[in-house]
Design a protein around this motif. Structure first.
Motif, short mmCIF file in Angstrom:
data_model
loop_
_atom_site.label_atom_id
_atom_site.label_comp_id
_atom_site.label_asym_id
_atom_site.label_seq_id
_atom_site.Cartn_x
_atom_site.Cartn_y
_atom_site.Cartn_z
N ALA A 308 1.22 -1.31 -0.13
CA ALA A 308 0.27 -0.02 0.05
C ALA A 308 1.07 1.10 -0.12
O ALA A 308 1.91 1.46 1.02
N ASN A 309 0.40 1.87 -0.74
CA ASN A 309 1.54 3.41 -0.59
C ASN A 309 0.39 4.72 0.12
O ASN A 309 -0.87 5.22 0.50
N GLN A 310 0.79 5.93 -0.37
CA GLN A 310 0.55 7.27 0.63
C GLN A 310 -0.99 7.61 -0.62
O GLN A 310 -1.69 8.62 0.22
N THR A 311 -1.10 7.03 -1.43
CA THR A 311 -2.01 7.62 -2.10
C THR A 311 -3.15 6.42 -2.46
O THR A 311 -3.98 6.97 -2.92
N GLY A 312 -3.15 5.28 -1.33
CA GLY A 312 -4.44 4.31 -1.00
C GLY A 312 -4.24 3.27 -2.53
O GLY A 312 -5.44 3.10 -2.03
N ASP A 313 -2.99 2.81 -3.41
CA ASP A 313 -3.20 2.19 -4.35
C ASP A 313 -2.83 0.73 -3.16
O ASP A 313 -1.77 1.10 -2.49
N LEU A 314 -3.35 -0.31 -3.61
CA LEU A 314 -2.67 -1.04 -3.17
C LEU A 314 -2.21 -2.11 -5.10
O LEU A 314 -3.10 -1.99 -5.79
N VAL A 328 -4.55 -3.68 -7.18
CA VAL A 328 -5.56 -4.23 -7.00
C VAL A 328 -7.03 -3.58 -6.65
O VAL A 328 -6.75 -2.28 -5.44
N GLY A 329 -7.84 -3.87 -7.34
CA GLY A 329 -9.52 -2.82 -6.87
C GLY A 329 -8.65 -1.94 -7.60
O GLY A 329 -7.56 -1.24 -8.28
N ASN A 330 -9.78 -1.29 -6.65
CA ASN A 330 -10.16 0.61 -6.38
C ASN A 330 -8.57 1.30 -6.03
O ASN A 330 -8.59 1.04 -4.88
N PRO A 331 -8.10 2.11 -6.12
CA PRO A 331 -7.61 3.03 -5.72
C PRO A 331 -8.86 3.21 -3.97
O PRO A 331 -9.44 3.94 -4.61
N LEU A 332 -8.12 4.00 -2.71
CA LEU A 332 -8.46 4.43 -1.65
C LEU A 332 -8.90 5.37 -1.41
O LEU A 332 -9.97 6.09 -0.81
N GLY A 333 -8.02 6.24 -2.04
CA GLY A 333 -7.92 7.65 -2.06
C GLY A 333 -8.31 8.29 -0.66
O GLY A 333 -8.47 9.53 -0.17
N ILE A 334 -7.40 7.46 0.02
CA ILE A 334 -6.66 7.62 1.77
C ILE A 334 -5.32 7.31 1.94
O ILE A 334 -4.59 6.02 1.62
N HIS A 360 -12.07 -8.04 -0.31
CA HIS A 360 -10.78 -8.06 -1.32
C HIS A 360 -11.16 -8.48 -2.35
O HIS A 360 -11.63 -10.06 -2.13
N PRO A 361 -11.06 -8.21 -3.45
CA PRO A 361 -10.05 -7.16 -3.67
C PRO A 361 -10.48 -6.03 -3.54
O PRO A 361 -12.10 -6.20 -3.39
N ALA A 362 -10.28 -4.69 -3.53
CA ALA A 362 -10.78 -3.77 -2.83
C ALA A 362 -11.86 -3.23 -4.39
O ALA A 362 -10.96 -2.48 -4.96
N THR A 363 -12.91 -2.76 -3.96
CA THR A 363 -14.06 -2.09 -4.81
C THR A 363 -14.83 -1.09 -3.42
O THR A 363 -15.65 -0.37 -3.81
#
Length: 367
Positions: A308-314, A328-334, A360-363
């Protein structure tokens, strides 16, 4: 050097690269926060929570001001437990349903033997500095390199004079007895009895610049450290000593993990991620779609590693991906500071915005 504790906690959640400047997490009030209990929060799931772990079916999150929360329903609800310190906690690990440890500012090491219900203080920065000073003095008597021995004593005396101002940032326990904790300015300590006693490894680790260590990983008898300025080190004697490895990158690494196939994965600043299939002798860069700092990784039951990164991408790294990190899935945005898989397969993230749960996967994300 004094750094506000709230800013350092936010740095972990929003920009882990800021840890490179950590020196004094709680300033002059370190002594008081080491002896005062964590404040009870009305909505603890929305606190600044920095790291996550699983103890059997239970989830545990740790964070700012000593907050520790538990969930017994896969992250749908959380409750706060009593903690004897109010320093910010930045890493947590459980080796089974009952036994776990958490580390953080003030050189703090906490332990629990009942699944996180009760926590005891095992080590502080004051004690750690005294342990290192005694170790340095004991080595001096039989030192081959007198200048190096004197330098170690001088550094240890500075640790004692500074007080408990240096955080532990990573931990890894092999079982209920054997573990390592590591942190700022190259501090690494080991225990062989579950934390009842601690030994300094500072003199046994090749880290000439005393860079901060952010991550620990293990593969069988091999142990790995990763940290700022591209620092990577390996132990071939089951964690007793470490030699620095040639690094593929001169920026900070914030996370390290070992995939199911035994490949070592390290990742950090600006989305730089590398994979080694020869135990750190060489590294191949992994391709990532966005240059945002990677803050966390978790090994999943299938042996893949989720990042996971600082922009919420997995992203996922597995043997089928080659050298690509697959979204993986959609960006979380957080911003995400840590991620863990619950027993029902849902994913839980922590960070500045508190705790979030999604499939999971993140939707679909829920807070």
């Amino acid at each position: 050097m004094i750094i506000n504790s709230r800013l350092s906690a936010l740095a972990l959640a929003l920009a882990l690269s800021a840890l490179a400047s950590l020196a004094c997490a709680e300033g002059g009030a370190v002594g008081s926060v080491l002896s005062s209990s964590a404040m009870q929060i009305a909505t603890p799931a929305h606190a600044v929570l920095i790291d996550l772990a699983r103890a059997g079916d239970r989830l545990i999150a740790v964070g700012e001001r000593g907050v520790i929360v538990l969930s017994d329903d896969n992250g749908q609800s959380w409750r706060q437990v009593q903690v004897p310190v109010s320093v910010s906690l930045v890493a947590v690990q459980f080796i089974d349903d009952e036994h776990g440890w958490a580390v953080g500012h003030g050189g703090t090491v906490l332990a629990t033997a009942d699944g996180g219900e009760r926590w005891s203080l095992q080590l502080t920065g004051i004690q750690a500095a005294e342990i290192e000073l005694k170790a340095a003095q004991d080595i001096k008597a039989n030192a081959v390199d007198a200048d190096a021995a004197d330098m170690r004593i001088s550094n240890a005396e500075r640790l004692v004079a500074d007080g408990p101002d240096k955080p532990f940032l990573a931990l890894h326990f092999l079982d209920a007895n054997h573990g390592l904790v590591a942190g700022s300015y190259g501090m690494v300590f080991s225990t062989q009895d579950g934390g009842a006693t601690w030994q300094s490894l500072i003199g046994s680790i090749e880290n000439p610049s005393l860079v901060h260590i952010y991550a620990i990983a293990r593969k069988d008898h091999l142990w790995f450290l990763a940290g700022e300025q591209g620092y990577v080190a390996r132990s071939t004697d089951d964690g007793k000593s470490f030699k620095q490895l040639p690094s593929p990158y001169n920026g900070s690494f914030f996370t390290a993990n070992v995939r199911g196939d035994g490949a070592l994965l390290i990742a950090g600043l600006k989305g730089h991620a590398y994979l080694s299939s020869d135990d750190g002798a060489s590294f191949n860069q992994l391709k990532v779609s966005r240059p945002s700092s990677i803050s966390s990784s978790a090994r999943l039951p299938d042996g893949s590693v989720l990042l996971a990164n600082q922009t919420g991408d997995l992203f996922s790294s597995s043997t089928s991906n080659g050298l690509a990190l697959n979204p993986v899935g959609n960006p979380l945005g957080i911003p995400v500071s840590s991620i863990v898989e619950a027993v029902d397969g849902s994913l839980i993230t922590s960070g500045f915005a508190g705790l979030s749960r999604f499939s999971h996967p993140a939707t679909e994300v829920s807070e």
